[in-house]
Every structure is written in C-alpha cells, then in structure tokens.
Design an enzyme around this catalytic site. Structure first.
Site, PDB file in Angstrom:
ATOM      1  N   LYS A  80      -2.593  -4.483  19.786  1.00  0.00           N
ATOM      2  CA  LYS A  80      -2.587  -4.325  18.074  1.00  0.00           C
ATOM      3  C   LYS A  80      -3.219  -5.430  17.808  1.00  0.00           C
ATOM      4  O   LYS A  80      -3.284  -6.514  18.231  1.00  0.00           O
ATOM      5  CB  LYS A  80      -1.282  -4.200  17.877  1.00  0.00           C
ATOM      6  CG  LYS A  80      -0.850  -3.504  16.307  1.00  0.00           C
ATOM      7  CD  LYS A  80      -0.709  -1.933  16.540  1.00  0.00           C
ATOM      8  CE  LYS A  80      -0.704  -1.327  15.284  1.00  0.00           C
ATOM      9  NZ  LYS A  80      -0.398   0.065  15.351  1.00  0.00           N
TER      10      LYS A  80
ATOM     11  N   GLY B 179       7.678   5.487   1.851  1.00  0.00           N
ATOM     12  CA  GLY B 179       6.423   5.465   2.070  1.00  0.00           C
ATOM     13  C   GLY B 179       5.621   6.726   2.227  1.00  0.00           C
ATOM     14  O   GLY B 179       5.544   7.425   3.139  1.00  0.00           O
ATOM     15  N   VAL B 180       4.918   7.040   1.176  1.00  0.00           N
ATOM     16  CA  VAL B 180       3.875   8.208   0.952  1.00  0.00           C
ATOM     17  C   VAL B 180       2.517   7.841   1.290  1.00  0.00           C
ATOM     18  O   VAL B 180       1.644   8.239   0.315  1.00  0.00           O
ATOM     19  CB  VAL B 180       4.245   9.062  -0.075  1.00  0.00           C
ATOM     20  CG1 VAL B 180       5.887   9.670   0.109  1.00  0.00           C
ATOM     21  CG2 VAL B 180       4.282   8.370  -1.388  1.00  0.00           C
ATOM     22  N   GLY B 181       2.215   7.154   2.225  1.00  0.00           N
ATOM     23  CA  GLY B 181       0.894   6.619   2.545  1.00  0.00           C
ATOM     24  C   GLY B 181      -0.022   7.813   3.171  1.00  0.00           C
ATOM     25  O   GLY B 181       0.323   8.919   3.055  1.00  0.00           O
TER      26      GLY B 181
ATOM     27  N   VAL C 202       0.412   8.855   6.538  1.00  0.00           N
ATOM     28  CA  VAL C 202       1.163   9.599   7.226  1.00  0.00           C
ATOM     29  C   VAL C 202       2.263  10.183   6.420  1.00  0.00           C
ATOM     30  O   VAL C 202       2.578  11.445   6.527  1.00  0.00           O
ATOM     31  CB  VAL C 202       1.829   8.768   8.517  1.00  0.00           C
ATOM     32  CG1 VAL C 202       2.774   9.620   9.384  1.00  0.00           C
ATOM     33  CG2 VAL C 202       0.830   7.998   9.471  1.00  0.00           C
TER      34      VAL C 202
END
Ligand code: NAD
Length: 368
Positions: free
Chosen positions: A93, A193-195, A197
């Site tokens: 990563k 979190g509504v990014g 994904v």
C-alpha cells in the site's frame, strides 16, 4: 546547496523498525520530491504470493508517524485480503501525505509514478481514498505497475463499484448468519462515509428495500446522495448511537474502538473501510461479547482488489470480476460459521485461512 546539520535524537519514543518487525513487513520506501511537494511512503508487507498490489491513499495526516502506521496497517491487510481471495498477489500500500485538493497535479502524480516504477514491479498501485482514475492515468505515464486505469487505457476503471458489490454480499452473508435469511429488506443500515464505495453500497441497499442512514464529513456528498436516494442523513457522531441492525463503516479505519463499542446497538458490523477494528484481538472479542457479528473487512471489501487483479492479468472483464467477487458471500458465511464453532473471532478465523494459504503456497514455490 546549503549543508544542514542533522539532528540525531538521543531517545526514541517511537521506533519505526520495531513497528515494521512487529507487523512483519519486507520493505518500506520513503519518497520525497521538493519541486512538487510530494511526500509518500510505500509499504511492501509480503510478496510470497506475488507482487504487492494495493492502492495509494492521499490524506492530510497529523504526523509522519500517523502516516507510517496507517500504511503499515493497510499494507498488511492487503496481504491477507489477496490471500483469502485466492489471488496471486502480495500485500502493499502507499500513502501520500498532504491535502489532495491543494497538492495534486499532473507533475505531482507523475513524480509519484516514477517512485512506483523504481520498485520494478514489486509494488503495483491503484486507487484508494482521495485518488481517482484520472490520477492513475498520470501515474501510468511513468510506470506500467499501476491498475485501476481508465477503460480507454485497457484498465478496469474505478474498482469501487465492485468493492461495494462484494461488501453488500458480505453484509448479506452476515444477515444470513444472524437472521437466518439474507434479505436486507426493511433492515436499518447505517453507512458511515458515502464516497466512492459507500455511495454504490447505498444503491444496493436501497434497491433491496433497506432503511438507510448516512453520514459524511462532506456535505456536498451527502446532498448529492440525498438527491438520488431517500436516505436519512445523521450527524457524524450520532451514527454510533442509532438503533439499527447493521453498521457499515465505509470511511476510514479504527472506528470500532473503546469509545464506540459500548454505544453500538446493531447486530452486524459489515462495511468497506479497511482496518475497522482499532485492536484486532480485543475489539474483535468485545464485539462477540456484545452479541455483534463482524464480517471481516479485508474479506468483504476485496471486490476492488479482485477487479484490479483481473486488469493486472491483462484480460480485464467486468462481468468476470463481478462473478469472482460473488465468492465473497460463501467465504464470509463459512468464516462466520467456523468462528462460532471454534469460539474464535471472525477476524482470527479469516486471518488463519489467509495465512494457511500463504504458508502452503510458499512451500510450493520452494520446488523447482
Ligand atoms: P472515498 O474517499 O471516496 O470515500 C470516503 C468517504 O468518507 C468520503 O466521502 C469522506 O468524506 C468520508 N469520511 C472521511 N472521514 C469521515 C468521518 N470521520 N465520518 C464520516 N465520513 C467520513 O474512499 P472510498 O474509495 O469510498 O473508500 C472508503 C473506504 O473503503 C476506505 O477505508 C478504503 O480504504 C476502503 N476500501 C476502498 C476500496 C475501493 O475500491 N475504493 C477497496 C477496498 C477498501
């Protein structure tokens, strides 16, 4: 050039090497470029199964130490994610330190691409938080060791829809375990979190008739999502106190911690965020004690990796990637059952299965 005196600290409160050996990493690369302001860390955790593939996250970390710990934890997670998903990939990563809105440019991303190139394919990058397909396009101008490229470049595009699909299936497997059937109709699900994904996950949940609560630090994203779906927006902290069935962390890691655990009233935790348990052992056990079933993050969010793996093999096919991601349902249900039968945490059961594959294939490779 002015020669600066190096300040050598006499006492070391934090030892990078101790941390690296504790988590078992192979190699850590610090990347710096004065002209573009690039500061990045690439962590290669394990390459027994293949080259280390994992996305790049750009985040405004409070300290270099925080960035290092994040990349160490994330890259280790990738090793287990690839292993449990049956992919011939190792774990790696990268993190880029800084404000994505201020720092990103073509030169910045291409400079990062050159650092990736310098590793000769031992590390392969892709998207993660605050990184878009467009960034991969720039990185690809400097290295071939990049996935998540746009379709016109022969890539698979944004892996997030496949990640969301796999997460949704993992959530359904957990529902089957807890409620006896995997339907999410009428279930109350809180998506944090509504990014990239989270927003696709909300789409699947709405389609199935779940009651969806959402929160995000970005009002723009919340407004955008509310235009498309009849979701209920809640304050950031309120997400932990909701009376819900399923909590789906889809922002950053470590949200299952000492501060949040006592507040959660759900029966399932299943989301896409990496490293959801602040302390794998302790918090994994605390979830069991509270009667909450945990769908291991690295298992159910593997859809994106499965997608970019197909791209890496050079024969990208979205339908194939989707059908590969469908295996997440069965693996998740098996893991949850093994965990109950053996009285261990689902995290431990999943890690054990992944480690067994790494050990077995490591031995295969010893032969000619
Ligand atoms: P993203 O940056 O598109 O979305 C993250 C969202 O979380 C953003 O909308 C952000 O505003 C929000 N957020 C940040 N901090 C928050 C907080 N404290 N409370 C509420 N919302 C907050 O990233 P993404 O690609 O959707 O990834 C989400 C998570 O899933 C990350 O942990 C990532 O590592 C993991 N993941 C992503 C993929 C993928 O394919 N993109 C694959 C596997 C795992």
């Amino acid at each position: 050039m002015e020669v600066k005196e190096i300040d050598i600290p006499q006492t070391r409160a934090f030892s990078a090497f101790d941390k690296i050996s504790e988590l078992g990493h192979e190699q850590i690369v610090y990347c710096h470029d004065e002209f573009t302001g690039l500061k990045a860390i690439i962590a290669i955790h394990n390459t027994v199964l293949g080259p280390a593939l994992g996305g790049t996250r750009m985040w405004n970390y409070n300290s270099d130490e925080e960035a290092l710990i994040d990349v160490l934890r994330l890259s280790r997670g990738m090793t287990f994610k690839a292993a449990i998903s049956g992919l011939n990939l190792g774990g790696g990563k990268a993190v880029i330190i800084g404000d994505a809105k201020k720092l990103k440019s073509e030169a910045f991303m291409r400079r990062f691409g050159r650092f990736v190139e310098s590793l000769g394919g031992k590390y392969i990058t892709a998207e993660d938080v605050n990184m878009k397909t467009r960034d991969m396009e720039y990185i690809a101008m400097e290295t071939k060791h990049v996935t998540g490229k746009p379709e016109w470049m022969g890539g698979g595009g944004d892996p997030s829809p496949v990640t969301a699909y796999g997460t949704y299936l993992g959530m359904k497997a957990a529902a089957k375990k807890v409620y006896g059937k995997d339907s999410l109709t009428g279930k109350k699900v809180a998506v944090q979190g509504v990014g990239q994904v989270g927003s696709f996950l909300v789409g699947h949940l709405m389609k199935e008739g779940a009651k969806v609560y959402v929160t995000d630090i970005s009002n723009t994203k919340l407004e955008q999502l509310s235009k498309e779906h009849a979701v209920e927006v809640v304050e950031m902290e309120a997400i932990y106190d909701l009376d819900i069935d399923i909590y789906a962390p889809c922002a950053l890691g470590a949200t299952i911690n000492d501060g949040t655990l006592g507040r959660l009233k759900c029966s399932i935790v299943a989301g896409a965020a990496n490293n959801q348990l602040a302390d794998e052992k302790r918090h994994g056990q605390m979830l069991i004690d509270q009667g909450i079933v945990y769908a291991p993050d690295f298992l159910i969010n593997a859809g994106g990796l499965i997608n970019v793996y197909s791209e890496y093999l050079g024969n990208y096919n979205r339908n194939l990637a989707h059908s590969q991601a469908e295996k997440i349902y069965d693996t998740c249900l098996d893991i949850l059952n093994v965990a109950t039968q053996e009285g261990i945490t689902s995290q431990d059961a999943a890690m054990r299965l992944a480690q067994e594959r790494i050990d077995a294939i490591g031995k295969v490779q010893l032969g000619y």
